[in-house]
Design a protein around this motif. Structure first.
Motif, PDB file in Angstrom:
ATOM      1  N   ASN A   1       0.556  -1.119  -0.285  1.00 14.23           N
ATOM      2  CA  ASN A   1      -0.088  -0.030  -0.052  1.00 14.23           C
ATOM      3  C   ASN A   1       0.564   1.260  -0.164  1.00 14.23           C
ATOM      4  N   ALA A   2       2.778   1.310  -0.595  1.00 14.30           N
ATOM      5  CA  ALA A   2       2.645   2.392  -0.373  1.00 14.30           C
ATOM      6  C   ALA A   2       3.483   2.280  -1.523  1.00 14.30           C
ATOM      7  N   ILE A   3       3.633   3.240  -2.193  1.00 17.19           N
ATOM      8  CA  ILE A   3       4.788   3.682  -3.788  1.00 17.19           C
ATOM      9  C   ILE A   3       5.983   4.528  -3.209  1.00 17.19           C
ATOM     10  N   GLY A   4       6.357   3.913  -3.940  1.00 19.57           N
ATOM     11  CA  GLY A   4       8.463   4.437  -4.012  1.00 19.57           C
ATOM     12  C   GLY A   4       9.820   3.671  -4.146  1.00 19.57           C
TER      13      GLY A   4
ATOM     14  N   CYS B   1      14.897 -10.665   8.750  1.00 24.06           N
ATOM     15  CA  CYS B   1      13.998  -9.572   9.159  1.00 24.06           C
ATOM     16  C   CYS B   1      13.440  -9.017   9.942  1.00 24.06           C
ATOM     17  N   ALA B   2      12.393  -8.337   9.369  1.00 25.49           N
ATOM     18  CA  ALA B   2      12.101  -7.136  10.267  1.00 25.49           C
ATOM     19  C   ALA B   2      10.731  -6.671  10.240  1.00 25.49           C
ATOM     20  N   GLN B   3      10.378  -5.902  10.693  1.00 25.81           N
ATOM     21  CA  GLN B   3       9.231  -5.791  10.582  1.00 25.81           C
ATOM     22  C   GLN B   3       8.477  -4.157  11.563  1.00 25.81           C
TER      23      GLN B   3
ATOM     24  N   LYS C   1       2.115  -1.616   7.878  1.00 26.51           N
ATOM     25  CA  LYS C   1       3.254  -2.699   7.795  1.00 26.51           C
ATOM     26  C   LYS C   1       4.441  -2.489   6.448  1.00 26.51           C
ATOM     27  N   ILE C   2       5.254  -2.480   7.378  1.00 27.47           N
ATOM     28  CA  ILE C   2       7.009  -1.924   6.633  1.00 27.47           C
ATOM     29  C   ILE C   2       7.549  -3.197   6.886  1.00 27.47           C
ATOM     30  N   GLN C   3       7.924  -4.029   6.138  1.00 25.75           N
ATOM     31  CA  GLN C   3       9.478  -4.893   6.337  1.00 25.75           C
ATOM     32  C   GLN C   3      10.618  -5.011   5.105  1.00 25.75           C
ATOM     33  N   LEU C   4      11.883  -5.187   6.210  1.00 33.48           N
ATOM     34  CA  LEU C   4      12.889  -5.436   5.796  1.00 33.48           C
ATOM     35  C   LEU C   4      13.175  -6.576   5.800  1.00 33.48           C
TER      36      LEU C   4
ATOM     37  N   VAL D   1       0.556   3.860  11.856  1.00 36.75           N
ATOM     38  CA  VAL D   1      -0.638   4.054  11.318  1.00 36.75           C
ATOM     39  C   VAL D   1      -0.145   5.238   9.768  1.00 36.75           C
ATOM     40  N   VAL D   2      -1.950   5.004   9.557  1.00 35.82           N
ATOM     41  CA  VAL D   2      -1.500   6.200   8.014  1.00 35.82           C
ATOM     42  C   VAL D   2      -2.745   6.860   8.449  1.00 35.82           C
ATOM     43  N   THR D   3      -3.115   8.444   8.917  1.00 40.60           N
ATOM     44  CA  THR D   3      -4.166   9.098   8.960  1.00 40.60           C
ATOM     45  C   THR D   3      -3.719  10.288   7.571  1.00 40.60           C
ATOM     46  N   GLU D   4      -5.490  10.481   7.945  1.00 43.51           N
ATOM     47  CA  GLU D   4      -6.068  11.472   6.950  1.00 43.51           C
ATOM     48  C   GLU D   4      -5.511  12.252   6.600  1.00 43.51           C
TER      49      GLU D   4
END
Length: 732
Positions: free
Chosen positions: A473-476, A509-511, A495-498, A515-518
């Motif tokens: 759900n992210a762009i980049g 790996c780590a997570q 969540k982001i995973q590396l 929270v993405v707000t309005e």
């Protein structure tokens, strides 16, 4: 009206109406309020994309109403649509008014200064006023007497008694120049005026006097007008320039003298104008595809994961699978595509056009062979497999993925099988593998760029060789980068995973949860300039919002008003309309407190308002200080038997303005009574700080000075007059 102003007005009337159907186009309809222009053959409208729109269908638009839609151009960079409409042409005739000038869309009347003759008799007491008789259409005269206590000769007539003076002025309308304004407040081109229709309507004239009556003569001709005004005379100091010379010098005996008394006369013109107008109004409808909030995640499993090498090739079955989540309409998926190969690239599989049929999961198994050559001069070998899965939207669904457009993609998926000769590779010592660490905020606004950083990841006994990010759900673009920027396209917990690999091929790996707000907007006003009356003050919109949901300029609204009722709204001066402006200049004609309010809306549809109180300081008058080199002077032969007075100006501005100009006067006490009731005589006008005066009469002289300031800070020339320059003098 200029074109830009029209565009802003039109955009302010756009009202969105959204409709949506599953697996069909989504539509937006914008209403353009009916509007008429006399100078715009076409207008340009900027329409904002619907918040959920991923793309605008360039051919799916229509227009119904007045005019023709000639251009429809979506812009993916600004997320706007530029629309051009050619107006519906129509010829009209209307009454318009002619003025001397226009300010802030309002006409300024013509100002004239005709006069009546005010004559003082030779006795110095009685005055005769030449007025005008409305009945006889001829001059009339009336005598007035000053009070007995008045000194002789009387300097001015008894104004308080003069309540019904009548004056007139003939106005020649041939080639009379004017600025013409329509009923809508627009300037009309003079070529559109019917010259033979120009008139001054009866009794439409006025005056700046406090008490007056506009008279209508019985033989009034509006095309060849005589404007008569009855007024109460106001105090006026006659000067040499007001004296009326006598045709026979013998007429002026004793204290006799006639003066021209100027009275103010104001009027405007009226005429018929013929011109073409262009009508606008209707509805613009267009189709769009919305951004898909769903995403696809994949995984890959080899079988076996590891195997002992027995001198022959090793067969491996690799299963690649993917699942779509958070999709509201499963029927929007048309088909899947699967790509799989080993990292060395000598074996590749592609399977396309796998019909979805409503299934949100897909799985396929493929056969690979690890040849014996892989183990030459090696104790072990890792066969790495790379795959990806794509899910395509149906064309009829008009969904778009924010990254890939008409399909969703898992990105590259990795798995490996280890082949060994003697024994499985020993696991690394505890704590010796790499450690993945993610540095990122715990909260971010939708659409805002956020930095995610894995640079603090480390390997206790080696180096980090590879970084792999998973950012649903992210762009980049974070491919193989230790850090970078992304922005999220979906609200709520994310969540982001590396995963990192070290130089020994070990992985960790780590997570990280956030929270993405309005994408709210917070209105903010930036102010510059000088907070003093008759000075320029600039207000600018400087709101805080997500970089991908900027403030919509066309929906920006400003309001300025006095905080208290004793200050009129007319004391606030600015050009044009404030709607749709992100910056404007304003000038305040009176000191006091004013309230400035800003309302904004961003492209996500969120709004906010803020107000601030600004205090305008008064513009203080200068302090006039006049000195002389000596209080007593004697006539000197070297100055043609005149006395020389050296006068010096020590005036100053208490609030930092510029002392720009001065008028120097002298009064000679002719009757040596010490009262100095004689007329002031101007001896110098200019910016000199020292003035020399030569006196030729023996007696007492009194010197005065009037000091005039210039603004010490930036102003707006269109809104200030000479009277706004502060001044002071020494004769009070």
């Amino acid at each position: 009206m200029k074109k830009l102003i029209s565009i802003i007005l039109l955009i302010s009337f756009l009202i969105p109406i959204s409709t949506a159907k599953a697996n069909t186009n989504l539509q937006n309809t914008y209403h353009v309020k009916e509007y008429t222009s006399d100078d715009e053959q076409q207008i340009e409208i900027i329409i904002d994309w619907p918040t959920e729109a991923g793309m605008i269908i360039p051919t799916g638009y229509s227009f119904k109403g007045k005019g023709n839609l000639t251009s429809f151009k979506p812009d993916t960079n600004t997320r706007t649509i530029k629309v051009v409409i050619a107006g519906e042409k129509k010829s009209v005739t209307e009454l318009v008014k002619g003025y001397q000038n226009v300010m802030n869309g309002k006409g300024l009347t013509f100002n004239k200064l005709p006069g009546n003759a005010f004559c003082r008799y030779s006795d110095g007491v009685k005055w005769q006023i030449n007025s005008f008789s409305v009945d006889t259409k001829s001059q009339s005269r009336k005598d007035y007497f000053r009070e007995a206590s008045a000194s002789l000769p009387t300097i001015y007539p008894p104004y308080s008694q003069m309540t019904e003076i009548v004056g007139y002025m003939d106005i020649n309308l041939n080639n009379h120049q004017a600025v013409w304004i329509s009923n809508l407040g627009k300037i009309v081109d003079p070529k559109n005026i019917k010259r033979n229709s120009i008139i001054i309507p009866p009794k439409s004239h006025s005056s700046s006097f406090k008490s007056y009556t506009a008279l209508g003569l019985s033989d009034y001709n509006p095309t060849n007008p005589r404007l008569a005004l009855q007024y109460k005379a106001e105090h006026f100091d006659f000067g040499p320039q007001n004296q009326i010379p006598a045709s026979n010098p013998a007429f002026y005996t004793g204290h006799a003298q006639c003066y021209g008394y100027p009275f103010n006369l104001q009027y405007y013109l009226q005429a018929e104008a013929e011109y073409d107008v262009y009508n606008y109004g209707g509805t613009i409808t267009f189709n769009y595809a919305k951004v898909a909030t769903s995403y696809i995640a994949g995984e890959m499993k080899p079988d076996p994961v590891s195997q002992r090498f027995e001198g022959k090739e090793v067969k491996v079955k690799v299963t690649i699978s993917a699942e779509i989540t958070d999709i509201k309409d499963p029927g929007a998926i048309s088909h899947y595509e699967i790509y799989l190969n080993n990292e060395l690239g000598d074996k590749m599989y592609e399977e396309k056009n796998i019909l979805a049929n409503g299934n949100m999961k897909i799985s396929r198994t493929f056969d690979f062979v690890i040849p014996t050559s892989r183990m030459t001069n090696k104790d072990s070998h890792d066969e790495v497999f790379v795959g990806r899965v794509r899910a395509h939207f149906k064309k009829s669904s008009y969904y778009v993925d924010p990254t890939y457009g008409h399909y969703m993609d898992t990105g590259r998926i990795y798995a490996s099988t280890t082949v060994y000769k003697e024994a499985p590779p020993a696991p690394p010592a505890k704590g010796m593998g790499p450690v993945a660490i993610i540095d990122a905020p715990s909260e971010v606004m939708l659409g805002d760029d956020v930095t995610i950083n894995g640079s603090r990841s480390y390997d206790p006994d080696g180096t980090i060789e590879k970084y792999v990010w998973n950012t649903p759900n992210a762009i980049g673009d974070m491919t193989d980068m230790p850090s970078g920027e992304i922005y999220f396209t979906k609200l709520g917990p994310q969540k982001i995973q590396l995963c990192v690999w070290d130089n020994d091929g070990e992985r960790d790996c780590a997570q990280h949860s956030l929270v993405v707000t309005e994408p709210f907007v917070r209105a903010n006003v930036f102010q510059s300039g000088t907070l003093k009356e008759n000075r320029k003050v600039t207000f600018a919109e400087f709101s805080f919002t997500s970089s991908r949901y900027p403030v919509i300029d066309s929906k920006t609204r400003w309001a300025i008003k006095p905080r208290y009722e004793e200050i009129p709204q007319s004391s606030i001066k600015y050009s044009g309309s404030l709607d749709g402006k992100n910056k404007f200049d304003v000038l305040f004609k009176q000191p006091g407190e004013y309230v400035v309010t800003l309302s904004v809306e961003n492209t996500a549809g969120y709004t906010d308002s803020t107000s601030r109180i600004v205090t305008i300081q008064p513009d203080l008058p200068p302090v006039t200080v006049l000195s002389a080199e000596s209080m007593i002077e004697y006539r000197d032969p070297k100055y043609m038997n005149k006395a020389k007075f050296i006068l010096r100006d020590n005036s100053y501005s208490p609030d930092g303005d510029i002392i720009a100009w001065g008028r120097w006067y002298v009064i000679f006490d002719a009757n040596n009574d010490g009262i100095f009731s004689e007329q002031r005589v101007l001896i110098y006008e200019g910016d000199a700080k020292e003035v020399v005066y030569y006196a030729d009469h023996v007696g007492k002289y009194r010197f005065h000075k009037e000091t005039i300031e210039e603004f010490g800070q930036e102003t707006i020339p269109a809104f200030v007059t000479a009277a706004d320059r502060r001044r002071s003098h020494t004769w009070d």
